[in-house]
Design an enzyme around this catalytic site. Sequence first.
Site, mmCIF file in Angstrom:
data_model
loop_
_atom_site.group_PDB
_atom_site.id
_atom_site.type_symbol
_atom_site.label_atom_id
_atom_site.label_comp_id
_atom_site.label_asym_id
_atom_site.label_seq_id
_atom_site.Cartn_x
_atom_site.Cartn_y
_atom_site.Cartn_z
ATOM 1 N N GLY A 29 -3.904 2.115 -2.755
ATOM 2 C CA GLY A 29 -5.074 1.617 -2.556
ATOM 3 C C GLY A 29 -5.196 0.188 -1.454
ATOM 4 O O GLY A 29 -3.879 -0.126 -1.200
ATOM 5 N N LYS A 30 -6.172 -0.302 -0.962
ATOM 6 C CA LYS A 30 -6.143 -1.209 -0.270
ATOM 7 C C LYS A 30 -7.627 -1.913 -0.077
ATOM 8 O O LYS A 30 -8.404 -0.988 -0.082
ATOM 9 C CB LYS A 30 -5.750 -0.626 1.148
ATOM 10 C CG LYS A 30 -5.332 -1.692 2.417
ATOM 11 C CD LYS A 30 -3.933 -2.404 2.015
ATOM 12 C CE LYS A 30 -3.192 -3.064 3.190
ATOM 13 N NZ LYS A 30 -1.857 -2.581 3.316
#
Length: 419
Positions: free
Chosen positions: A109-110
């Site tokens: 994720g980011k």
Amino acid sequence: MEVTTEISASLLAQQLKILDKISLILGLDSSVREALATPERVIQVKIQVRDKSGKQRVYTGFRSQHNSALGPYKGGVRYSPKVNLEEVMALSMIMTWKNSLLKLPYGGGKGGINLDPRELDATELEKASRVFVREIYEYIGDELDIMAPDINTDSQTITWFMDEYERISRRRDRASFTGKPVELGGIATRVYSTGLGVANIAKLSAEKFIGGIEGKNVIIQGFGNVGSWTAKFLHEMGARIIGISDIYGGVINEKGINPNEALEYLSKTGTVANYPGRKVTNEELLLQQCDILIPAAVENVINKASAPLIKAKLVVEAANGPVTANADEILFSKGIPVIPDILTNSGGVVGSFVEWSNNRSGEIIDEDEAKRLILNRMKESFNSIYSRYEKQGEHNFRTIAMVEAVDRVVNAMRTRGQL
Ligand code: GLU
């Protein structure tokens, strides 16, 4: 024209190109490639904060949750005016491969907010950080999505995130975020774990490719958290730092730059661009003669235009995505090994894994143990990629690492019945 297009091409386009290549090698059909390319969830929220003058400022916050086949989403949050949807999507994909390569129980994720932290004071930054968590609250947590620092965010940002999260949930929940200060469940290594990992991977690759690290000339683009800690560790290992830079520009000093003095200079003047030595632009810095070049700033800096002019003997990617797909091929054909981001800068997230595990298992890991765990995990990964590299000379280091990382995700998705 083509060169310009490539330079401005998004990080996402670069990552998809790399994924295409890996899919071909692994013999994945187009539906599998599509399933790997598509993020599971992308969240975009409005972040409105009133500044001191009473004016409303409006920003956009993003969280891209790329893949959770191997575990909860994991990755940082960056604050920069350049943050955009495509960039976080690409960065979340990089996190999926990184976490897979390092055999962490995480997906990728980011996130980010498109604000310029230099324009906001601490109170305004706190407000923006808290609004971000309020808006994405349902989609994050210790078994869902664990956020961490990235560009322009640190343990203070994470504390605001965690505090807001805990106010909403009405319970203490330390393992929901990593990169916390030590007194709130963080580990002492976290602030330097990325730099420590980069320096050690630089050392391991220097031993394999250029006869060791001692006395080697190193240029580091970017003197933020990652770049400066990398410089410190490499300096201690006996390497000579001959070039550094930040967003304002860079400096070359063949006699060697002492990273501690450069840090002092930075804290006094706000930049290393005017540090004693020969002034260069960030672009020129990359093209100087050196043994090891470490891009530790942002993506796409070594591209089709600059790659043919690189004089380094070894490139070690400390930033995420600093070498474009075309540049990677060019450097490979020039015989310059590129040690990929997903291995090189994984000390940050491996450190996060140690912190998260520690929070869940009763806080028994001390700093030395954390350091040992991070370095061992990264060394194992380096050795496994290197032994394959020795056997299959036709593939570059990144390709071998990516094949391993993507394959693990594909297997997890297959077993879950997703493919
Ligand atoms: N932001 C770091 C990275 O890009 C660390 C992420 C984390 O610790 O979750 O790898």
